[in-house]
Design a protein around this motif. Structure first.
Motif, PDB file in Angstrom:
ATOM      1  N   GLU A 182      23.388  42.191  41.217  1.00  0.00           N
ATOM      2  CA  GLU A 182      24.327  41.318  41.913  1.00  0.00           C
ATOM      3  C   GLU A 182      25.321  40.765  40.892  1.00  0.00           C
ATOM      4  O   GLU A 182      24.932  40.341  39.803  1.00  0.00           O
ATOM      5  N   ILE A 183      26.587  40.804  41.255  1.00  0.00           N
ATOM      6  CA  ILE A 183      27.634  40.262  40.397  1.00  0.00           C
ATOM      7  C   ILE A 183      28.580  39.411  41.237  1.00  0.00           C
ATOM      8  O   ILE A 183      28.684  39.574  42.447  1.00  0.00           O
ATOM      9  N   ASN A 184      29.232  38.490  40.583  1.00  0.00           N
ATOM     10  CA  ASN A 184      30.348  37.759  41.185  1.00  0.00           C
ATOM     11  C   ASN A 184      31.616  38.388  40.631  1.00  0.00           C
ATOM     12  O   ASN A 184      31.633  38.853  39.492  1.00  0.00           O
ATOM     13  N   TYR A 185      32.674  38.392  41.421  1.00  0.00           N
ATOM     14  CA  TYR A 185      33.940  38.933  40.937  1.00  0.00           C
ATOM     15  C   TYR A 185      35.094  38.293  41.685  1.00  0.00           C
ATOM     16  O   TYR A 185      34.938  37.751  42.767  1.00  0.00           O
ATOM     17  N   LYS A 186      36.257  38.358  41.076  1.00  0.00           N
ATOM     18  CA  LYS A 186      37.465  37.771  41.661  1.00  0.00           C
ATOM     19  C   LYS A 186      38.058  38.691  42.724  1.00  0.00           C
ATOM     20  O   LYS A 186      38.338  38.263  43.830  1.00  0.00           O
ATOM     21  N   SER A 205      43.876  47.855  41.779  1.00  0.00           N
ATOM     22  CA  SER A 205      44.413  49.090  42.364  1.00  0.00           C
ATOM     23  C   SER A 205      43.670  50.342  41.901  1.00  0.00           C
ATOM     24  O   SER A 205      43.778  51.386  42.527  1.00  0.00           O
ATOM     25  N   GLU A 206      42.922  50.244  40.811  1.00  0.00           N
ATOM     26  CA  GLU A 206      42.131  51.378  40.306  1.00  0.00           C
ATOM     27  C   GLU A 206      40.680  51.309  40.792  1.00  0.00           C
ATOM     28  O   GLU A 206      39.816  52.021  40.290  1.00  0.00           O
ATOM     29  N   SER A 207      40.409  50.401  41.736  1.00  0.00           N
ATOM     30  CA  SER A 207      39.052  50.173  42.267  1.00  0.00           C
ATOM     31  C   SER A 207      38.088  49.674  41.195  1.00  0.00           C
ATOM     32  O   SER A 207      36.905  50.010  41.202  1.00  0.00           O
ATOM     33  N   LEU A 208      38.608  48.876  40.271  1.00  0.00           N
ATOM     34  CA  LEU A 208      37.784  48.213  39.263  1.00  0.00           C
ATOM     35  C   LEU A 208      37.671  46.739  39.630  1.00  0.00           C
ATOM     36  O   LEU A 208      38.596  46.157  40.197  1.00  0.00           O
ATOM     37  N   ALA A 237      37.407  40.105  36.723  1.00  0.00           N
ATOM     38  CA  ALA A 237      36.664  38.871  36.414  1.00  0.00           C
ATOM     39  C   ALA A 237      35.225  38.948  36.929  1.00  0.00           C
ATOM     40  O   ALA A 237      34.738  38.032  37.588  1.00  0.00           O
ATOM     41  N   ALA A 238      34.543  40.050  36.612  1.00  0.00           N
ATOM     42  CA  ALA A 238      33.161  40.246  37.061  1.00  0.00           C
ATOM     43  C   ALA A 238      32.186  39.519  36.143  1.00  0.00           C
ATOM     44  O   ALA A 238      32.393  39.469  34.928  1.00  0.00           O
ATOM     45  N   SER A 239      31.138  38.958  36.723  1.00  0.00           N
ATOM     46  CA  SER A 239      30.097  38.312  35.932  1.00  0.00           C
ATOM     47  C   SER A 239      28.725  38.612  36.543  1.00  0.00           C
ATOM     48  O   SER A 239      28.567  38.675  37.759  1.00  0.00           O
TER      49      SER A 239
END
Length: 86
Positions: free
Chosen positions: A54-58, A62-65, A68-70
């Protein structure tokens, strides 16, 4: 979000090592890394997709990345085959 502890990182590495594969498991190589740099296949480590984290992200870019993932934690209660992009 605080960084995972050293013990958590050691435990993650122990889980990842047996899942290592030599060949890229993707049909198409991503153009860039999460830091906006070109992906260098010679220094990239690939694993079999057998763990759920499980991650949190902003947002997704556009590249499906993920931006700000944590790391939040491992999700051993969720089968890999039930996971999909939300």
């Amino acid at each position: 979000m605080p960084m995972p502890s050293m013990q958590t990182l050691i435990n993650i590495l122990k889980q990842l090592k047996p899942l290592a594969v030599q060949k890229m498991p993707l049909a198409k190589l991503p153009k860039i890394t999460g830091r906006g740099q070109p992906l260098r296949p010679a220094t990239t480590h690939w694993i079999k997709p057998m763990l759920v984290t499980e991650i949190n992200y902003k947002t997704w870019d556009s590249e499906s990345l993920l931006r700000a993932a944590s790391y939040v934690g491992s999700r051993e209660d969720k089968p890999v085959m039930t996971i999909h992009r939300e």
